[in-house]
Design a protein around this motif. Structure first.
Motif, PDB file in Angstrom:
ATOM      1  N   UNK A 233       6.066  -6.686 -11.798  1.00 40.96           N
ATOM      2  CA  UNK A 233       7.114  -8.353 -12.282  1.00 40.96           C
ATOM      3  C   UNK A 233       7.664  -8.379 -11.122  1.00 40.96           C
ATOM      4  N   UNK A 234       8.504  -9.327 -11.720  1.00 38.60           N
ATOM      5  CA  UNK A 234       8.972 -10.014 -10.134  1.00 38.60           C
ATOM      6  C   UNK A 234       9.371  -9.931  -9.587  1.00 38.60           C
ATOM      7  N   UNK A 235      10.580  -8.574  -9.708  1.00 34.86           N
ATOM      8  CA  UNK A 235      10.442  -7.851  -7.919  1.00 34.86           C
ATOM      9  C   UNK A 235       9.003  -7.141  -8.248  1.00 34.86           C
ATOM     10  N   UNK A 236       8.650  -7.450  -7.581  1.00 34.80           N
ATOM     11  CA  UNK A 236       7.026  -6.492  -7.579  1.00 34.80           C
ATOM     12  C   UNK A 236       6.337  -5.276  -7.738  1.00 34.80           C
ATOM     13  N   UNK A 237       7.257  -4.614  -8.598  1.00 33.37           N
ATOM     14  CA  UNK A 237       7.313  -3.672  -8.768  1.00 33.37           C
ATOM     15  C   UNK A 237       5.874  -3.362 -10.531  1.00 33.37           C
ATOM     16  N   UNK A 238       5.659  -2.552 -10.408  1.00 34.56           N
ATOM     17  CA  UNK A 238       4.342  -2.242 -11.751  1.00 34.56           C
ATOM     18  C   UNK A 238       5.200  -1.321 -12.890  1.00 34.56           C
ATOM     19  N   UNK A 239       5.575  -2.220 -13.801  1.00 33.78           N
ATOM     20  CA  UNK A 239       6.128  -1.855 -14.808  1.00 33.78           C
ATOM     21  C   UNK A 239       4.929  -1.599 -16.098  1.00 33.78           C
ATOM     22  N   UNK A 240       3.593  -1.508 -15.756  1.00 33.10           N
ATOM     23  CA  UNK A 240       2.986  -1.058 -17.335  1.00 33.10           C
ATOM     24  C   UNK A 240       1.525  -0.767 -16.493  1.00 33.10           C
ATOM     25  N   UNK A 241       0.334  -0.107 -16.943  1.00 30.70           N
ATOM     26  CA  UNK A 241      -0.656   0.541 -16.168  1.00 30.70           C
ATOM     27  C   UNK A 241      -1.781   1.361 -17.548  1.00 30.70           C
ATOM     28  N   UNK A 242      -2.825   1.011 -17.133  1.00 26.83           N
ATOM     29  CA  UNK A 242      -3.664   2.318 -18.673  1.00 26.83           C
ATOM     30  C   UNK A 242      -3.890   3.189 -16.977  1.00 26.83           C
ATOM     31  N   UNK A 243      -5.010   4.137 -17.646  1.00 25.38           N
ATOM     32  CA  UNK A 243      -5.509   4.808 -17.119  1.00 25.38           C
ATOM     33  C   UNK A 243      -6.667   4.753 -16.477  1.00 25.38           C
ATOM     34  N   UNK A 244      -7.981   3.299 -17.193  1.00 23.22           N
ATOM     35  CA  UNK A 244      -8.612   2.543 -16.112  1.00 23.22           C
ATOM     36  C   UNK A 244      -8.200   2.108 -15.255  1.00 23.22           C
ATOM     37  N   UNK A 245      -7.226   1.656 -14.694  1.00 26.57           N
ATOM     38  CA  UNK A 245      -6.309   1.180 -13.379  1.00 26.57           C
ATOM     39  C   UNK A 245      -6.862   2.311 -12.664  1.00 26.57           C
ATOM     40  N   UNK A 246      -5.986   3.490 -13.121  1.00 27.79           N
ATOM     41  CA  UNK A 246      -5.783   4.771 -12.035  1.00 27.79           C
ATOM     42  C   UNK A 246      -7.125   5.361 -11.713  1.00 27.79           C
ATOM     43  N   UNK A 247      -8.659   5.051 -12.111  1.00 28.98           N
ATOM     44  CA  UNK A 247      -9.698   5.704 -12.112  1.00 28.98           C
ATOM     45  C   UNK A 247     -10.439   4.151 -10.943  1.00 28.98           C
ATOM     46  N   UNK A 248     -10.061   3.154 -11.498  1.00 31.67           N
ATOM     47  CA  UNK A 248     -10.849   2.605  -9.673  1.00 31.67           C
ATOM     48  C   UNK A 248     -10.105   2.330  -8.922  1.00 31.67           C
ATOM     49  N   UNK A 249      -8.618   2.313  -8.923  1.00 31.70           N
ATOM     50  CA  UNK A 249      -7.667   2.287  -7.996  1.00 31.70           C
ATOM     51  C   UNK A 249      -7.952   4.068  -6.889  1.00 31.70           C
ATOM     52  N   UNK A 250      -8.014   4.604  -7.848  1.00 26.19           N
ATOM     53  CA  UNK A 250      -8.741   6.165  -7.044  1.00 26.19           C
ATOM     54  C   UNK A 250      -7.732   7.536  -7.033  1.00 26.19           C
ATOM     55  N   UNK A 251      -6.309   7.161  -7.849  1.00 28.11           N
ATOM     56  CA  UNK A 251      -5.647   8.247  -7.572  1.00 28.11           C
ATOM     57  C   UNK A 251      -4.479   7.968  -8.961  1.00 28.11           C
TER      58      UNK A 251
END
Length: 555
Positions: A233-251
């Motif tokens: 969002x505009x405050x640079x906070x994560x408001x949505x993500x999925x499982x594939x993103x967690x796997x790609x980022x490694x945590x």
């Protein structure tokens, strides 16, 4: 008055009365036990003083007790009562309760000089021992119970007022008006509030159902996408993500809102996000994630452009496998080209030399023809190895009963000349009757490639040992040599195609660099695994484990 509060008051009152009854009963029991101990003490005093001729009546008066000697033929009422209590209890002294002339007494019966004696007192209780204290306790209990009930009724009155206010607020919410502020206890029961909430829920159920269905579908879609998705969002906070993103980022990305910098540790990706926020333009780049070393195709897209609530969508597509395949293809083509070039160049060069006149010298002719023949065999072996790795039916297994020792002996027969030239001692520790059910063609190629390596890379006058055993339908085949060995840094790569530990020696021996790659590919297709244990200058042991069926033993 509310039935619930009446029921609660009744329960509290009953529990309090039960507690008071238990308290009084406990105190009475203690008084009775104390009286029993006093009676035993009086009895011991009587027994001890009877030798001195102490007056029994004086002792009884001093102890406020009755002392009764029980004759065989009782005459008085007290004697008869004590005699009745004595029936069936003539083994040892005991304490009991008796009724004499309409009053309850506690008596201690014991033997003294062969005659039973009873020491008794009127049975004590809390209201006879300490009547004033008993009535004070009763009054204190009644006052405490009354205070509890008063507090309960007052609390209920406050709850009722709060319920009325909350009901009024819910009515205002239903009319799309702001509710009035109210402070309520969190544990108060609000039945009317629940009724108002139910009424409001019934009116809005259809809308909530539609929203829930859409949200659920959207969440499932996002979570099951093979792409990594993150919304910031505009405050640079994560408001949505999925499982594939967690796997790609490694945590595991936490659910609560948090800064995207807690998850994105790759500078290139963080810079793309910052540039998108600053310039409101889409950025696209292929990069490597720092924590997982995965190659990704990253797209950072601005949403809600031109308004204050700018959001940024990050999409990561994993291209690690594609880049690995591309590299493997390039390496394979380059290695095959290089390996083909060497024998073709040799064949062409020596053939040209022979055509140029060298064929007239019989010795030169024989030597050059031998070289051409060896290089053609090497070329044929390379082509066969490449075909083995690329054969479409490599994953298909044809089960048959295989005599393992004969298969090993046949493979050694093909290497007999090399074994003899290098003076290698070969030991086959396999019983002749060991039969296994597996794919004979694949197992033959595995054994031949392992034996080729064990012989070609062995030292002069070295030693090769082949052993095998079947345990729980698992064939364990080990080929050990005393060759050059493999360092730990190279052991992870020896199963790569065209990889050689000693490149110069491999080419001199005619190896293609595909032997162990073929072994690994065939073992994998047979649902097995291959392991290596090696030490430089000492030797290597390759162990292949395959699931097999055990055939009948031959007689």
């Amino acid at each position: 008055m509310n039935k619930r509060i009446i029921r609660r008051a009744l329960i509290i009152s009953l529990l309090s009365l039960a507690g008071f009854f238990v308290l009084v009963t406990t105190v009475n029991q203690q008084i009775v036990h104390q009286q029993a101990r006093d009676l035993r003490r009086v009895g011991r005093t009587y027994a001890a003083s009877s030798h001195d001729g102490v007056n029994r009546q004086a002792l009884a008066e001093s102890e406020a007790a009755f002392i009764t000697v029980i004759p065989n033929n009782p005459r008085t009422t007290r004697q008869k009562v004590m005699a009745d209590a004595l029936r069936g209890n003539r083994d040892a002294a005991f304490v009991t309760t008796v009724n004499v002339n309409g009053r309850t007494e506690q008596a201690y019966l014991f033997q003294n000089k062969g005659q039973w004696v009873a020491v008794s007192r009127f049975k004590s209780s809390v209201w006879t021992t300490a009547p004033e204290q008993f009535w004070l306790l009763t009054l204190a209990f009644a006052a405490l119970l009354a205070a509890i009930l008063i507090w309960l009724f007052r609390s209920e009155h406050r709850y009722q007022e709060a319920i009325e206010v909350m009901s009024h607020n819910l009515d205002r919410i239903r009319r799309k008006k702001d509710p009035d502020p109210v402070i309520l206890a969190p544990d108060s029961p609000f039945i009317p509030v629940a009724r108002r909430i139910n009424a409001l829920a019934a009116e809005q159920a259809h809308l909530r159902e539609k929203v829930a269905v859409r949200q659920s579908s959207f969440d499932r879609l996002i979570d099951n996408l093979p792409l990594g998705v993150m919304l910031i969002d505009t405050d640079k906070d994560v408001i949505l993500h999925n499982h594939a993103m967690s796997q790609l980022l490694g945590h595991q990305i936490p659910q609560p809102r948090h800064s995207y910098l807690d998850d994105v540790k790759t500078y290139a990706l963080a810079r793309m996000i910052e540039h998108t926020f600053r310039h409101e333009k889409t950025h696209h780049q292929e990069l490597t994630i720092l924590t997982t070393q995965k190659s990704v195709d990253a797209s950072v897209i601005p949403l809600n452009q031109g308004i204050s609530r700018l959001q940024v969508l990050v999409i990561l597509y994993d291209v690690t496998y594609l880049r690995q395949v591309e590299k493997m293809q390039l390496d394979f083509v380059g290695n095959v080209s290089h390996e083909l070039k060497t024998p073709v160049t040799a064949i062409s060069g020596f053939a040209e030399t022979l055509l140029g006149g060298a064929k007239n010298d019989p010795a030169t002719l024989d030597r050059f023809l031998g070289i051409i023949y060896d290089e053609s065999k090497r070329l044929t072996q390379l082509i066969n190895d490449v075909l083995t790795l690329s054969r479409p039916d490599s994953n298909q297994n044809v089960a048959a009963s295989v005599a393992l020792k004969k298969l090993v002996d046949d493979a050694l027969h093909n290497l007999a000349k090399v074994i003899q030239d290098k003076q290698i001692r070969v030991e086959v520790a396999i019983t002749p009757d060991l039969l296994v059910v597996t794919d004979e063609r694949k197992l033959t190629q595995i054994v031949r490639n392992l034996l080729n390596n064990a012989v070609f890379y062995n030292r002069l006058a070295g030693h090769v040992t082949i052993s095998a055993q079947v345990v729980d339908h698992q064939l364990s085949l080990a080929v050990a040599d005393t060759g050059i060995g493999i360092s730990e840094t190279e052991q992870a790569r020896i199963f790569e195609r065209f990889y050689r530990v000693d490149k110069a020696r491999s080419r001199h021996n005619g190896g293609t660099g595909l032997g162990l790659a073929i072994v690994a590919e065939l073992v994998k297709s047979m649902d097995g695994h291959v392991a290596v244990h090696s030490q430089v200058g000492v030797g290597s042991t390759f162990t292949v484990t395959l699931p097999v069926g055990e055939g009948p033993h031959r007689g």
